[in-house]
Design an enzyme around this catalytic site. Structure first.
Site, PDB file in Angstrom:
ATOM      1  N   ALA A  51     -13.831   1.897 -35.911  1.00  0.00           N
ATOM      2  CA  ALA A  51     -14.138   2.453 -37.238  1.00  0.00           C
ATOM      3  C   ALA A  51     -13.083   3.479 -37.663  1.00  0.00           C
ATOM      4  O   ALA A  51     -12.686   3.531 -38.829  1.00  0.00           O
ATOM      5  CB  ALA A  51     -15.526   3.096 -37.214  1.00  0.00           C
TER       6      ALA A  51
ATOM      7  N   ASN B  55       0.758   9.128 -34.632  1.00  0.00           N
ATOM      8  CA  ASN B  55       0.569   8.185 -33.520  1.00  0.00           C
ATOM      9  C   ASN B  55      -0.534   8.618 -32.552  1.00  0.00           C
ATOM     10  O   ASN B  55      -1.186   7.763 -31.950  1.00  0.00           O
ATOM     11  CB  ASN B  55       1.906   8.051 -32.766  1.00  0.00           C
ATOM     12  CG  ASN B  55       1.716   7.429 -31.401  1.00  0.00           C
ATOM     13  OD1 ASN B  55       1.511   6.221 -31.276  1.00  0.00           O
ATOM     14  ND2 ASN B  55       1.747   8.249 -30.353  1.00  0.00           N
TER      15      ASN B  55
ATOM     16  N   TYR C 298     -13.890   3.983 -32.198  1.00  0.00           N
ATOM     17  CA  TYR C 298     -12.438   3.743 -32.216  1.00  0.00           C
ATOM     18  C   TYR C 298     -12.089   2.733 -33.316  1.00  0.00           C
ATOM     19  O   TYR C 298     -11.214   2.983 -34.156  1.00  0.00           O
ATOM     20  CB  TYR C 298     -11.984   3.236 -30.840  1.00  0.00           C
ATOM     21  CG  TYR C 298     -10.510   2.969 -30.734  1.00  0.00           C
ATOM     22  CD1 TYR C 298      -9.608   4.016 -30.584  1.00  0.00           C
ATOM     23  CD2 TYR C 298     -10.003   1.670 -30.818  1.00  0.00           C
ATOM     24  CE1 TYR C 298      -8.242   3.779 -30.494  1.00  0.00           C
ATOM     25  CE2 TYR C 298      -8.643   1.423 -30.732  1.00  0.00           C
ATOM     26  CZ  TYR C 298      -7.770   2.477 -30.564  1.00  0.00           C
ATOM     27  OH  TYR C 298      -6.423   2.234 -30.491  1.00  0.00           O
TER      28      TYR C 298
ATOM     29  N   LYS D  58      -9.967   3.533 -36.885  1.00  0.00           N
ATOM     30  CA  LYS D  58      -8.708   2.874 -37.246  1.00  0.00           C
ATOM     31  C   LYS D  58      -8.852   2.111 -38.574  1.00  0.00           C
ATOM     32  O   LYS D  58      -7.899   2.035 -39.356  1.00  0.00           O
ATOM     33  CB  LYS D  58      -8.267   1.942 -36.116  1.00  0.00           C
ATOM     34  CG  LYS D  58      -7.924   2.668 -34.806  1.00  0.00           C
ATOM     35  CD  LYS D  58      -6.773   3.657 -34.961  1.00  0.00           C
ATOM     36  CE  LYS D  58      -6.274   4.167 -33.617  1.00  0.00           C
ATOM     37  NZ  LYS D  58      -5.123   5.080 -33.763  1.00  0.00           N
TER      38      LYS D  58
ATOM     39  N   GLY E 151       1.592  12.857 -30.593  1.00  0.00           N
ATOM     40  CA  GLY E 151       1.330  12.101 -29.359  1.00  0.00           C
ATOM     41  C   GLY E 151       2.593  11.479 -28.804  1.00  0.00           C
ATOM     42  O   GLY E 151       2.604  10.322 -28.393  1.00  0.00           O
ATOM     43  N   ALA E 152       3.669  12.289 -28.769  1.00  0.00           N
ATOM     44  CA  ALA E 152       4.973  11.725 -28.396  1.00  0.00           C
ATOM     45  C   ALA E 152       5.318  11.921 -26.922  1.00  0.00           C
ATOM     46  O   ALA E 152       6.403  11.551 -26.492  1.00  0.00           O
ATOM     47  CB  ALA E 152       6.062  12.343 -29.276  1.00  0.00           C
ATOM     48  N   SER E 153       4.409  12.497 -26.146  1.00  0.00           N
ATOM     49  CA  SER E 153       4.736  12.744 -24.740  1.00  0.00           C
ATOM     50  C   SER E 153       4.734  11.466 -23.918  1.00  0.00           C
ATOM     51  O   SER E 153       5.442  11.364 -22.911  1.00  0.00           O
ATOM     52  CB  SER E 153       3.735  13.739 -24.137  1.00  0.00           C
ATOM     53  OG  SER E 153       2.407  13.299 -24.347  1.00  0.00           O
ATOM     54  N   ARG E 154       3.929  10.490 -24.337  1.00  0.00           N
ATOM     55  CA  ARG E 154       3.722   9.292 -23.504  1.00  0.00           C
ATOM     56  C   ARG E 154       3.620   8.053 -24.393  1.00  0.00           C
ATOM     57  O   ARG E 154       3.520   8.158 -25.609  1.00  0.00           O
ATOM     58  CB  ARG E 154       2.395   9.429 -22.733  1.00  0.00           C
ATOM     59  CG  ARG E 154       2.317  10.603 -21.835  1.00  0.00           C
ATOM     60  CD  ARG E 154       1.007  10.650 -21.073  1.00  0.00           C
ATOM     61  NE  ARG E 154      -0.060  11.325 -21.805  1.00  0.00           N
ATOM     62  CZ  ARG E 154      -1.241  10.774 -22.088  1.00  0.00           C
ATOM     63  NH1 ARG E 154      -1.505   9.553 -21.730  1.00  0.00           N
ATOM     64  NH2 ARG E 154      -2.158  11.478 -22.740  1.00  0.00           N
TER      65      ARG E 154
ATOM     66  N   SER F 298      -4.737   0.007 -35.179  1.00  0.00           N
ATOM     67  CA  SER F 298      -5.040  -0.856 -34.038  1.00  0.00           C
ATOM     68  C   SER F 298      -5.595  -2.189 -34.528  1.00  0.00           C
ATOM     69  O   SER F 298      -6.252  -2.258 -35.579  1.00  0.00           O
ATOM     70  CB  SER F 298      -6.085  -0.188 -33.152  1.00  0.00           C
ATOM     71  OG  SER F 298      -6.553  -1.089 -32.182  1.00  0.00           O
TER      72      SER F 298
END
Ligand code: NAP
Length: 255
Positions: free
Chosen positions: A162, A91, A160, A164, A15-18, A147
């Site tokens: 749960a 990430n 979400y 994390k 997930g490194a684009s943004r 998170s």
């Protein structure tokens, strides 16, 4: 940000684009690492991030890591390109609204499945393939991005929260199991951070309320989260394996 020495280290960030992934890629590159940037579909954002990175040897790895075979392929491709994987940052993450008193059962189950595929199973599968590689190469670091929602609850996005919380538990289990192999695992748990994910999911009123949660009266910047990730990926963080670092502006303090 220049505070660490990652010269000679090969780092893979999902997930490194943004957002946080992009800021983390920049920070590793600024500190001498060669960075592999994984993303799912946003070619434009990924190419833009790649262009911004200082130094040489960075590459894009477009793979949908929610598909289990793609996780094996991603690590294989990375090791083929760089020879060795020294740091993995899990990430990539998604969040889907699914309030129990508002959605039908199909929406409910879809949200649980999609969220867990990306936020937990992808990270678990990437840990698996990374561990196989690092056990051969003599060790390395894995940093998982969790998170604040894992601790304080996510009433509008329970899957979400749960996913994390499960990511935290998995990271701590693997930190114990993999320590003898010199594989160190840390977790960073951000609060709301100024990225597209945060922007998309907030109404102006929610944003206002949210800013009031922190005594700093602001959200985290992605660079602040990146800083904690780099610390956990550094040699000096080996004995911090198993820890979870909060980056939430004192908005939620757990004991
Ligand atoms: N932002 C916050 O307020 C906040 C707070 C706490 C925790 N976090 C966590 O921090 C992490 C990053 O969040 P963010 O806000 O930076 O997210 P973001 O801006 O929405 O970016 C998400 C990134 O993940 C990638 N991605 C999503 N699903 C993927 C998949 N199946 N395969 C490969 N890549 C995938 C996206 O790729 P594409 O560009 O190709 O779509 C993008 O690069 C997440 O784990 C999130 O849960 C964020």
């Amino acid at each position: 940000m220049q505070a660490y020495n990652f010269i000679g280290k090969n780092v893979l960030i999902t997930g490194a684009s943004r957002g946080i992934g992009r800021a983390t890629a920049l920070a590793f590159a600024q500190n001498g690492a060669k960075v592999g940037l994984n993303y799912r579909s946003n070619d434009e954002a990924a190419k833009h991030t790649l262009k911004e990175l200082p130094g040489k040897g960075h590459q894009l790895f477009k793979r949908d890591i929610s598909q289990k075979e793609e996780t094996r392929a991603l690590i294989q491709d990375f090791v083929k390109a760089y020879g060795q994987l020294d740091v993995l940052v899990n990430n990539a993450g998604i969040s889907i609204f699914h309030e129990i008193d508002q959605v039908d059962f199909d929406h409910w189950t879809h949200a649980w499945e999609k969220t867990f595929e990306t936020n937990l199973f992808a990270a678990a599968n990437l840990c698996y393939w990374t561990a196989q590689s690092m056990m051969k190469s003599g060790g390395g670091h894995i940093v998982n991005v969790s998170s604040r929602g894992a601790f304080r609850g996510e009433p509008t996005k329970p899957a979400y929260g749960a996913s994390k919380a499960a990511l935290n538990a998995m990271s701590q289990s693997l930190a114990k199991k993999l320590a003898p192999h010199k594989i160190y695992i840390g977790v960073v748990a951000p609060g709301f951070t100024e990225t597209e994910m945060a922007a998309k999911t907030l109404t102006p009123e929610e944003r206002e309320n949210l800013l009031r949660e922190s005594p700093f009266k602001r959200m985290a910047q992605p660079e602040e989260v990146a800083h904690a990730i780099l610390f956990l990926a550094s040699e000096s963080a080996a004995y911090s394996s198993g820890t979870i670092i909060d980056v939430n502006g004192a908005s939620y303090l757990r004991s």
